[in-house]
Write a protein that holds these residues in place. Structure first.
Motif, PDB file in Angstrom:
ATOM      1  N   ILE A  41      29.661  51.938 -10.339  1.00 38.13           N
ATOM      2  CA  ILE A  41      28.799  51.005  -9.857  1.00 38.13           C
ATOM      3  C   ILE A  41      28.811  50.050 -10.931  1.00 38.13           C
ATOM      4  O   ILE A  41      28.295  50.389 -12.035  1.00 38.13           O
ATOM      5  CB  ILE A  41      27.413  51.615  -9.304  1.00 38.13           C
ATOM      6  CG1 ILE A  41      27.499  52.531  -8.279  1.00 38.13           C
ATOM      7  CG2 ILE A  41      26.469  50.264  -8.907  1.00 38.13           C
ATOM      8  CD1 ILE A  41      26.162  53.260  -7.880  1.00 38.13           C
ATOM      9  N   ILE A  42      29.060  48.801 -10.339  1.00 35.06           N
ATOM     10  CA  ILE A  42      28.933  47.603 -11.264  1.00 35.06           C
ATOM     11  C   ILE A  42      27.742  46.659 -10.995  1.00 35.06           C
ATOM     12  O   ILE A  42      28.083  46.110  -9.729  1.00 35.06           O
ATOM     13  CB  ILE A  42      30.258  46.865 -11.598  1.00 35.06           C
ATOM     14  CG1 ILE A  42      31.338  47.930 -12.321  1.00 35.06           C
ATOM     15  CG2 ILE A  42      30.171  45.638 -12.495  1.00 35.06           C
ATOM     16  CD1 ILE A  42      32.586  47.364 -12.259  1.00 35.06           C
ATOM     17  N   SER A  43      26.523  46.503 -11.788  1.00 36.89           N
ATOM     18  CA  SER A  43      25.630  45.617 -11.574  1.00 36.89           C
ATOM     19  C   SER A  43      25.861  44.415 -12.617  1.00 36.89           C
ATOM     20  O   SER A  43      26.403  44.734 -13.597  1.00 36.89           O
ATOM     21  CB  SER A  43      24.531  46.202 -11.594  1.00 36.89           C
ATOM     22  OG  SER A  43      24.013  47.150 -10.530  1.00 36.89           O
ATOM     23  N   PHE A  44      25.451  43.160 -12.099  1.00 41.40           N
ATOM     24  CA  PHE A  44      25.653  42.103 -12.895  1.00 41.40           C
ATOM     25  C   PHE A  44      24.090  41.461 -13.114  1.00 41.40           C
ATOM     26  O   PHE A  44      23.410  41.195 -12.105  1.00 41.40           O
ATOM     27  CB  PHE A  44      26.437  41.244 -12.434  1.00 41.40           C
ATOM     28  CG  PHE A  44      27.062  40.231 -13.222  1.00 41.40           C
ATOM     29  CD1 PHE A  44      26.182  39.000 -13.640  1.00 41.40           C
ATOM     30  CD2 PHE A  44      28.357  40.025 -13.569  1.00 41.40           C
ATOM     31  CE1 PHE A  44      26.535  38.291 -14.605  1.00 41.40           C
ATOM     32  CE2 PHE A  44      28.786  38.925 -14.239  1.00 41.40           C
ATOM     33  CZ  PHE A  44      28.059  38.306 -14.822  1.00 41.40           C
ATOM     34  N   LEU A  45      23.591  41.377 -14.350  1.00 42.91           N
ATOM     35  CA  LEU A  45      22.294  40.827 -14.571  1.00 42.91           C
ATOM     36  C   LEU A  45      22.660  39.150 -14.956  1.00 42.91           C
ATOM     37  O   LEU A  45      23.300  38.856 -15.886  1.00 42.91           O
ATOM     38  CB  LEU A  45      21.591  41.430 -15.635  1.00 42.91           C
ATOM     39  CG  LEU A  45      20.374  40.684 -16.254  1.00 42.91           C
ATOM     40  CD1 LEU A  45      19.220  41.152 -14.906  1.00 42.91           C
ATOM     41  CD2 LEU A  45      19.725  41.565 -17.599  1.00 42.91           C
ATOM     42  N   GLY A  46      22.225  38.241 -13.871  1.00 41.68           N
ATOM     43  CA  GLY A  46      22.607  37.055 -13.962  1.00 41.68           C
ATOM     44  C   GLY A  46      21.166  36.051 -13.847  1.00 41.68           C
ATOM     45  O   GLY A  46      20.053  36.620 -13.541  1.00 41.68           O
ATOM     46  N   ARG A  47      21.387  34.789 -13.413  1.00 40.69           N
ATOM     47  CA  ARG A  47      20.150  34.035 -13.097  1.00 40.69           C
ATOM     48  C   ARG A  47      20.375  33.676 -11.618  1.00 40.69           C
ATOM     49  O   ARG A  47      21.616  33.574 -11.106  1.00 40.69           O
ATOM     50  CB  ARG A  47      20.351  32.592 -14.119  1.00 40.69           C
ATOM     51  CG  ARG A  47      20.559  32.798 -15.417  1.00 40.69           C
ATOM     52  CD  ARG A  47      19.148  33.445 -16.174  1.00 40.69           C
ATOM     53  NE  ARG A  47      17.999  32.766 -15.880  1.00 40.69           N
ATOM     54  CZ  ARG A  47      17.651  31.876 -16.916  1.00 40.69           C
ATOM     55  NH1 ARG A  47      18.186  31.621 -18.069  1.00 40.69           N
ATOM     56  NH2 ARG A  47      16.715  31.161 -16.730  1.00 40.69           N
ATOM     57  N   ASN A  65      18.406  39.984 -10.868  1.00 40.49           N
ATOM     58  CA  ASN A  65      18.151  38.551 -11.364  1.00 40.49           C
ATOM     59  C   ASN A  65      17.166  38.409 -12.509  1.00 40.49           C
ATOM     60  O   ASN A  65      16.146  39.007 -12.384  1.00 40.49           O
ATOM     61  CB  ASN A  65      17.454  37.775  -9.956  1.00 40.49           C
ATOM     62  CG  ASN A  65      17.238  36.160 -10.025  1.00 40.49           C
ATOM     63  OD1 ASN A  65      17.282  36.010 -11.285  1.00 40.49           O
ATOM     64  ND2 ASN A  65      17.136  35.615  -9.351  1.00 40.49           N
ATOM     65  N   TYR A  66      17.531  37.797 -13.693  1.00 41.97           N
ATOM     66  CA  TYR A  66      17.036  37.744 -14.573  1.00 41.97           C
ATOM     67  C   TYR A  66      15.729  36.879 -14.485  1.00 41.97           C
ATOM     68  O   TYR A  66      14.894  37.228 -15.100  1.00 41.97           O
ATOM     69  CB  TYR A  66      17.820  37.341 -15.833  1.00 41.97           C
ATOM     70  CG  TYR A  66      17.082  37.096 -17.237  1.00 41.97           C
ATOM     71  CD1 TYR A  66      16.649  38.194 -17.926  1.00 41.97           C
ATOM     72  CD2 TYR A  66      17.000  35.815 -17.591  1.00 41.97           C
ATOM     73  CE1 TYR A  66      15.746  37.955 -19.119  1.00 41.97           C
ATOM     74  CE2 TYR A  66      16.172  35.672 -19.040  1.00 41.97           C
ATOM     75  CZ  TYR A  66      15.508  36.524 -19.569  1.00 41.97           C
ATOM     76  OH  TYR A  66      14.881  36.339 -20.642  1.00 41.97           O
ATOM     77  N   ASP A  67      15.832  35.966 -13.634  1.00 40.21           N
ATOM     78  CA  ASP A  67      14.627  35.125 -13.304  1.00 40.21           C
ATOM     79  C   ASP A  67      13.494  35.840 -13.105  1.00 40.21           C
ATOM     80  O   ASP A  67      12.414  35.499 -13.286  1.00 40.21           O
ATOM     81  CB  ASP A  67      14.982  33.771 -12.497  1.00 40.21           C
ATOM     82  CG  ASP A  67      16.231  33.059 -13.344  1.00 40.21           C
ATOM     83  OD1 ASP A  67      15.917  32.665 -14.383  1.00 40.21           O
ATOM     84  OD2 ASP A  67      17.158  32.663 -12.358  1.00 40.21           O
ATOM     85  N   ASP A  68      13.959  37.035 -12.312  1.00 38.77           N
ATOM     86  CA  ASP A  68      12.495  37.766 -11.701  1.00 38.77           C
ATOM     87  C   ASP A  68      12.228  38.720 -13.005  1.00 38.77           C
ATOM     88  O   ASP A  68      10.901  39.277 -12.783  1.00 38.77           O
ATOM     89  CB  ASP A  68      13.140  38.696 -10.521  1.00 38.77           C
ATOM     90  CG  ASP A  68      13.288  37.859  -9.317  1.00 38.77           C
ATOM     91  OD1 ASP A  68      12.561  36.724  -9.148  1.00 38.77           O
ATOM     92  OD2 ASP A  68      14.082  38.419  -8.354  1.00 38.77           O
TER      93      ASP A  68
END
Length: 333
Positions: A41-47, A65-68
């Protein structure tokens, strides 16, 4: 050879919380990992503002979501990481808050570059990499960071450019009001003249001369940019042929990504939309200075129809209108 020998690694988090172009060039890492080890599983932490880019990539299973997360304590972020059962994290864009939370969460493999001091304390897999000094393309550097996951081969630029094909497609449909502007009987060319201050820009007089010199019986030209740039364009647009369509400030990012995807070509300096166009597989021409760390060696657009011109100085003045016109007119052939 499988990319991850440790069978206990089932969930990898890629942390890249910076701008659009950086995120687009990060996607080949996800595609590469997924191709070599499809069960991970690949997750991506972004904006928030890069979410449409990330979700356009089929290789990414989950967006975080990094903004969260940003307002939360490190303990709260660590609890979320534990809840997601993340086994490995790659800190492609260093952020001490995330690195410390990943350690608190007990993530088994925590990868970071030695160039950031906080990685020395929070990461257990360290990579010697100075991005500004490396001769690798940014997308290659991103893959190189995954060495502790078993990656032993860095693909060529040409190979990476082909990764986007069949793996990058916007999820949001292009609204009819914009789709109807595109025509089948002309080449739909997007001119994105500004960079939001993130790169060197070609002189506006050059863009004026280029557009006025194109055979507009064969090209339909669209001007794009932010709302702020739209205000700047009010004195520029009247200098262009009446057939040129000004879309600056009229689309949100979802719509803009979809519009790029359905267009035929895009001209820009080294900015986010340039990389979106390259990933979309349309004709793409990027203009770059020769300066270290912002040149084409590191930031050239990657795609099956992407190319670039590089100046011989710190600005783009040595790139002539004729040089650009010649490249773009070749797209008609």
């Amino acid at each position: 050879m499988p990319i991850i020998d440790n069978k206990e690694i089932k969930h990898v988090l890629i942390s890249r919380i910076d701008a659009i172009g950086d995120v687009v060039l990060q996607l080949p890492t996800c595609i590469y990992l997924k191709q070599l080890y499809p069960d991970v599983i690949i997750s991506f932490l972004g904006r928030s503002y890069t979410q449409p880019i990330i979700e356009a990539c089929k290789a990414v299973d989950h967006f975080m979501n990094y903004d969260d997360l940003k307002p939360l304590s490190k303990k709260e972020i660590a609890a979320l990481f534990k809840e997601k059962n993340i086994d490995a994290i790659v800190h492609e864009f260093p952020k001490s808050q995330i690195a410390e939370a990943a350690k608190k969460a007990g993530i088994k493999i925590r990868i970071g570059a030695t160039s950031k001091i906080h990685h020395l304390f929070n990461c257990n897999k360290l990579i010697r990499l100075n991005r500004a000094e490396s001769n690798l393309h940014e997308a290659q550097q991103d893959i190189y960071m995954c060495g502790p996951l078993g990656v032993t081969h860095i693909p060529t630029i040409g190979t990476i450019a082909r990764y986007y094909k069949d793996n990058f497609k916007p999820l949001v449909a292009l609204p009819a009001q914009f789709k109807n502007l595109l025509t089948d009987d002309k080449f739909n060319l997007i001119v994105h003249s500004k960079s939001g201050g993130n790169g060197r820009e070609w002189d506006m007089d050059n863009f004026t001369a280029l557009i006025n010199g194109l055979p507009l019986d064969k090209f339909r030209v669209f001007i794009t940019g932010s709302f702020k740039e739209h205000q700047l364009f009010k004195t520029w647009i009247p200098q262009l042929p009446p057939s040129v369509i000004d879309l600056s400030g009229k689309m949100d990012l979802d719509e803009f990504i979809a519009f790029i995807y359905h267009a035929d070509g895009l001209l820009a300096s080294g900015t986010g939309p340039l990389h979106v166009a390259a990933a979309s597989g349309i004709y793409t021409l990027g203009l770059f200075p020769v300066s270290k760390s912002i040149n084409a060696t590191r930031w050239a657009p990657l795609g099956i129809r992407a190319e670039h011109l590089e100046s011989d100085s710190d600005d783009l003045s040595s790139i002539s209108v004729d040089m650009v016109k010649k490249k773009i007119e070749c797209w008609l052939q």
